[in-house]
Scaffold this active site. Structure first.
Site, PDB file in Angstrom:
ATOM      1  N   ARG A  61     -24.120   4.539 -18.959  1.00  0.00           N
ATOM      2  CA  ARG A  61     -22.665   3.923 -19.247  1.00  0.00           C
ATOM      3  C   ARG A  61     -22.248   5.171 -19.654  1.00  0.00           C
ATOM      4  O   ARG A  61     -21.252   4.426 -19.971  1.00  0.00           O
ATOM      5  CB  ARG A  61     -23.226   2.738 -19.713  1.00  0.00           C
ATOM      6  CG  ARG A  61     -21.884   2.359 -20.538  1.00  0.00           C
ATOM      7  CD  ARG A  61     -21.831   0.613 -20.600  1.00  0.00           C
ATOM      8  NE  ARG A  61     -23.592  -0.016 -21.608  1.00  0.00           N
ATOM      9  CZ  ARG A  61     -22.943   0.573 -22.389  1.00  0.00           C
ATOM     10  NH1 ARG A  61     -22.106   1.782 -23.786  1.00  0.00           N
ATOM     11  NH2 ARG A  61     -24.275   0.612 -23.531  1.00  0.00           N
ATOM     12  N   TYR A 124       1.912  -3.198  -9.181  1.00  0.00           N
ATOM     13  CA  TYR A 124       0.606  -4.068  -7.939  1.00  0.00           C
ATOM     14  C   TYR A 124       0.418  -6.042  -9.048  1.00  0.00           C
ATOM     15  O   TYR A 124       1.002  -5.598 -10.540  1.00  0.00           O
ATOM     16  CB  TYR A 124      -0.661  -3.034  -8.546  1.00  0.00           C
ATOM     17  CG  TYR A 124      -1.668  -3.870  -7.785  1.00  0.00           C
ATOM     18  CD1 TYR A 124      -1.949  -4.274  -6.670  1.00  0.00           C
ATOM     19  CD2 TYR A 124      -3.338  -4.236  -8.604  1.00  0.00           C
ATOM     20  CE1 TYR A 124      -3.640  -4.897  -6.297  1.00  0.00           C
ATOM     21  CE2 TYR A 124      -4.213  -5.120  -8.449  1.00  0.00           C
ATOM     22  CZ  TYR A 124      -4.269  -5.127  -7.685  1.00  0.00           C
ATOM     23  OH  TYR A 124      -5.166  -5.865  -6.962  1.00  0.00           O
ATOM     24  N   ASP A 201       0.851   4.887 -12.134  1.00  0.00           N
ATOM     25  CA  ASP A 201      -0.312   4.412 -10.962  1.00  0.00           C
ATOM     26  C   ASP A 201       0.494   5.013  -9.541  1.00  0.00           C
ATOM     27  O   ASP A 201       1.095   4.137  -9.308  1.00  0.00           O
ATOM     28  CB  ASP A 201       0.001   2.750 -10.377  1.00  0.00           C
ATOM     29  CG  ASP A 201      -0.963   2.381  -9.337  1.00  0.00           C
ATOM     30  OD1 ASP A 201      -0.965   2.938  -8.714  1.00  0.00           O
ATOM     31  OD2 ASP A 201      -1.117   0.978  -9.814  1.00  0.00           O
ATOM     32  N   LYS A 226      -8.417   2.422  -2.372  1.00  0.00           N
ATOM     33  CA  LYS A 226      -7.208   2.586  -1.172  1.00  0.00           C
ATOM     34  C   LYS A 226      -7.462   3.673  -0.663  1.00  0.00           C
ATOM     35  O   LYS A 226      -8.830   4.480  -0.001  1.00  0.00           O
ATOM     36  CB  LYS A 226      -6.000   2.420  -1.738  1.00  0.00           C
ATOM     37  CG  LYS A 226      -5.591   1.089  -2.785  1.00  0.00           C
ATOM     38  CD  LYS A 226      -5.936  -0.361  -2.279  1.00  0.00           C
ATOM     39  CE  LYS A 226      -6.537  -1.412  -3.032  1.00  0.00           C
ATOM     40  NZ  LYS A 226      -5.099  -1.357  -3.959  1.00  0.00           N
TER      41      LYS A 226
HETATM   42  C1  PLP Z   1      -4.748  -2.182  -5.196  1.00  0.00           C
HETATM   43  C2  PLP Z   1      -3.974  -1.613  -5.966  1.00  0.00           C
HETATM   44  C3  PLP Z   1      -4.607  -1.830  -7.458  1.00  0.00           C
HETATM   45  C4  PLP Z   1      -5.764  -2.286  -8.485  1.00  0.00           C
HETATM   46  O1  PLP Z   1      -7.281  -1.175  -7.884  1.00  0.00           O
HETATM   47  P1  PLP Z   1      -8.534  -1.902  -7.560  1.00  0.00           P
HETATM   48  O2  PLP Z   1      -9.369  -1.175  -6.800  1.00  0.00           O
HETATM   49  O3  PLP Z   1      -8.276  -3.569  -6.242  1.00  0.00           O
HETATM   50  O4  PLP Z   1      -9.129  -3.021  -9.138  1.00  0.00           O
HETATM   51  C5  PLP Z   1      -3.875  -0.697  -8.527  1.00  0.00           C
HETATM   52  N1  PLP Z   1      -2.378  -0.218  -7.960  1.00  0.00           N
HETATM   53  C6  PLP Z   1      -2.566  -0.565  -6.716  1.00  0.00           C
HETATM   54  C7  PLP Z   1      -0.813   0.158  -6.881  1.00  0.00           C
HETATM   55  C8  PLP Z   1      -3.201  -1.033  -6.415  1.00  0.00           C
HETATM   56  O5  PLP Z   1      -2.486  -1.079  -4.928  1.00  0.00           O
END
Ligand code: PLP
Length: 406
Positions: A61, A124, A201, A226
């Site tokens: 961890r 998001y 982000d 993604k």
């Molecule tokens: C999908 C997404 C997230 C969240 O990520 P997860 O891997 O689903 O927890 C955060 N920011 C953006 C812009 C996203 O498209």
């Protein structure tokens, strides 16, 4: 953690294209007979006794070689142009988390209790849900802004009516799902002027198209789920920072809160990262072509894509990105029912949430009750994949016609 091996002793990171770094970074040291790829490391604990040495692996961890090649590669990619911008190219590795949301949760823990966080009104949706929850618990305060409106963001950062300046500026650019583009250099500098940390982000852009650390951002967040992993087969997240102190806090949060990634998932993400340039460039090429055709389609009310010259984010995206990405916003005729009919009518496109996979997906965002109320009810978000663009167009235009009752 041990110091990860450099991409290669022959490749000084900052002088190589991100396309190359996606392939070359995070490899094992070159030894005769050694493996080209890092192994999947499956162990929860490590042989150890007495006071641990600095960087010694102890427990799964806390840190494991299963994460390090990916963490090294992602950090190198995000710093691809550091030498050109005068920033040190060396720095802490990325920090991989169990999901994008786990990475976002760890990053929000950098806000001092009661601190004010300035966030896009469109971001998001689960990020906004988490912020709302934390605000309700009194951990922080949230001010939502239109990130494309630079003057409004600047005023909100400074604070109104005797408010203290913001503690954190949270940016998403382009935003999910509205594809608004924030003026990164101006907003990051202004946030630093009031003493706020800046988080970007950068999930939609990937480090191929946008590298916020070069603009001075303190932390970059990715949903690795993604584009970085890219095959819709894992859920993962990551943070990258140039600051050893922030890196230590993010790792500390991961260790105590336990939102850790599995070894196989991280191995798959690194495997996916190797083809990032091919996938993003092909998907982006497809997206640009589809945006142009959709813009002229009789059954389309509006297309949002920063690559369209008339899009409100176009000039800014051109100035600060190396491409416009492969996410489109589409409002078909017929309102929300027309949008639902479009999603129901496609055969090749996959009706599904998420984005950034090799396959093209679409969904009407307001089907989720938690999506921002200012996102149009009929907005369909398209994640354009790497299929043949003519096949994508044939399916989409036929579905638009079918949805419009033609
Ligand atoms: C999908 C997404 C997230 C969240 O990520 P997860 O891997 O689903 O927890 C955060 N920011 C953006 C812009 C996203 O498209």
């Amino acid at each position: 953690m041990t110091t990860p091996a450099p991409a290669s002793p022959d490749l000084p990171h900052a002088t190589v294209s991100p396309r190359t770094l996606a392939v070359s970074a995070g490899r094992p040291a070159r030894t005769a007979g050694g493996s080209v790829n890092p192994p999947v490391v499956l162990t929860s604990t490590f042989v150890s006794q007495g006071a641990p040495a600095a960087g010694e692996h102890l427990y799964g961890r806390m840190g494991t070689p299963a994460w390090e090649p990916f963490e090294e590669a992602l950090a190198v990619l995000e710093r691809a142009d550091h030498l050109a911008t005068g920033r040190p190219a060396d720095g802490p590795p990325a920090t991989v988390f169990a999901s994008g949301m786990a990475a976002i949760d760890a990053t929000l823990a950098l806000v001092p209790v009661g601190g004010r966080v300035v966030v896009p009104r469109h971001a998001y949706q689960v990020t906004l849900v988490l912020l709302r929850e934390q605000a309700e618990r009194g951990l922080l305060r949230v001010d939502q802004v239109d990130v494309a409106d630079t003057e409004a963001v600047l005023a909100t950062l400074r604070g109104r009516d005797g408010d203290a300046p913001a503690a954190m500026l949270w940016l998403e650019s382009p935003t999910n799902p509205m594809l608004e583009v924030a003026d990164l250099p101006v907003l990051i500098a202004a946030a630093h002027d009031v003493g706020a940390l800046v988080v970007v982000d950068s999930t939609f852009a990937t480090p191929l198209l946008q590298r916020p650390l070069a603009h001075g951002a303190d932390v970059v967040v990715h949903s690795v789920t993604k584009y970085l992993a890219g095959h819709s087969d894992v859920v993962l997240g990551a943070t990258v920072t140039d600051s050893p102190a922030l890196h230590a806090r993010l790792v500390g949060h991961r260790t105590t809160h336990g939102a850790i990634a599995g070894p196989f998932e991280v191995w798959l993400a690194l495997r996916g990262l190797r083809t990032l340039a091919l996938r993003v460039e092909r998907a982006q090429h497809n997206a640009a072509e589809l945006a142009r055709r959709l813009d002229a389609h009789a059954h389309v009310v509006e297309v949002r894509y920063p690559g369209l010259p008339a899009d409100p984010g176009h000039d800014r995206a051109r100035a600060q990105m190396d491409g416009f990405g492969a996410i489109l916003g589409l409002r078909p005729v017929g309102g929300p029912a027309g949008a639902d009919a479009l999603v129901a009518a496609v055969r090749l496109w996959v009706p599904a949430t998420s984005l950034g996979g090799v396959e093209s997906t679409l969904e009407r965002r307001r089907r989720f009750a938690t999506e921002s109320p200012t996102v149009p009810e009929d907005l369909v978000r398209l994640s354009v994949g790497i299929e043949d663009v003519e096949d994508l167009w044939a399916d989409l235009s036929a579905a638009l016609d079918a949805a419009a009752g033609v």
